[in-house]
Motif scaffolding. Sequence first.
Motif: not given
Length: 393
Positions: A89, A114-115, A118-120, A122, A195, A385-388
């Motif tokens: 993050y 973006p996501v 599924g991967f963040d 940011s 990704h 990491q993927r979004k959680y």
Amino acid sequence: MKLTFPIVIAGLLAVFSSCAKIEHKKIDDPAYLRVFNNLNYTVSIENKDEEQPFLAMLIDPETDTSGMPVSAAIVGDFLDQRDGYAPPYPSHVGSSNSFKNPEYPGKESVLVGPVLNGFDLSSWAQIPSGKHRVMFMFRPVNNTPFFQLEERLKKKVLIDTVLQLDSHEVYTLHILQKNFRTKKNGMVLRQEVFHKMPLSDSMIYVNFYNMSADGFADADISLKKRIPQSGLLMFGVKDVMNVWFSLFTNDELRNPVPGYRFRYMTSLRQNNTSNVVQPYYSFPLFAANGTDGIRTTAWQRISLMVPGMNPENNPYNDQAPAEVLGNYAVISCYGNGTKPGFERDILTVPNMIVNIHSGTNNPQSFATVNTIEIVNGRAYLTTIQRKYPTPIY
């Protein structure tokens, strides 16, 4: 004292202007870029002729007749030596502890990725896709923006090149010392593929790079900076090393997770010119027996050994560091990166498994995609990491 109407209005305008949201111009066809400054040396009496490894990145600069940059479409200023850990993050946004920026975009307030699948993303900045002139400039270590520096301080060019960034591709750019003897510097632009891969949410993935300068491993110890937190790795590792992986669930080394004691992963070769993505290796998020499928205490240990060394009978375990000479080093991925008390001569980075409050679980363990990069006596961990799910209180 009674305030007059104009004073009240002025005060309100000041408050609202200080809290105003920064509006960024939409980029219709972006690429995604993240930049690390891997120049991890310190200028001292021994190398006083080298420039301070503190940089400004200029994308699509405008230059005057002498070639000095006077403006740029995108500026990544105050680019300091990278941190040992790049979390999943954007941890530096809004931080005012220092003007120094340990990566780009880092603290910069810019449009970010973006996501994606599924991967963040940011921690990656949006950059218009296409061909760009990119300059990296040495700059003094102060908080004066690059284009406000004296003219004589804006002429020290590290890199001046043209990069092609394709639409919606993900890039990581590394500034590196290429040769330890000549002090030649350069860069590597890597087009990431994580990704695009069919990765499982129940597996941890990691790949490895040794991007150390040519000649660093074999240089005399007296020429290498002492980095106590790097343990044996401060001396560097040989140009070819075997990577062995172990997994533990408690604070001692006698009882690894069954099947995960010195599991061979790969042969790591020193290379600071190739932009090829190295293969990912994996292990289960819940490899240990008895886990509840929500959280795990597992942590990882990476052993680097010269080919031919038997990890089960390591002759260097009881040797003084000066006798190791790059044949052996260990990286532990433990907790939040604090060295456990039972280890010595070990470089420690955070756990590859992210444990965080998510939904009603506090904590919950999540799988990640990781990269470990070795550069001149240091190791850096980047975790994606993927979004959680957000916490529910």
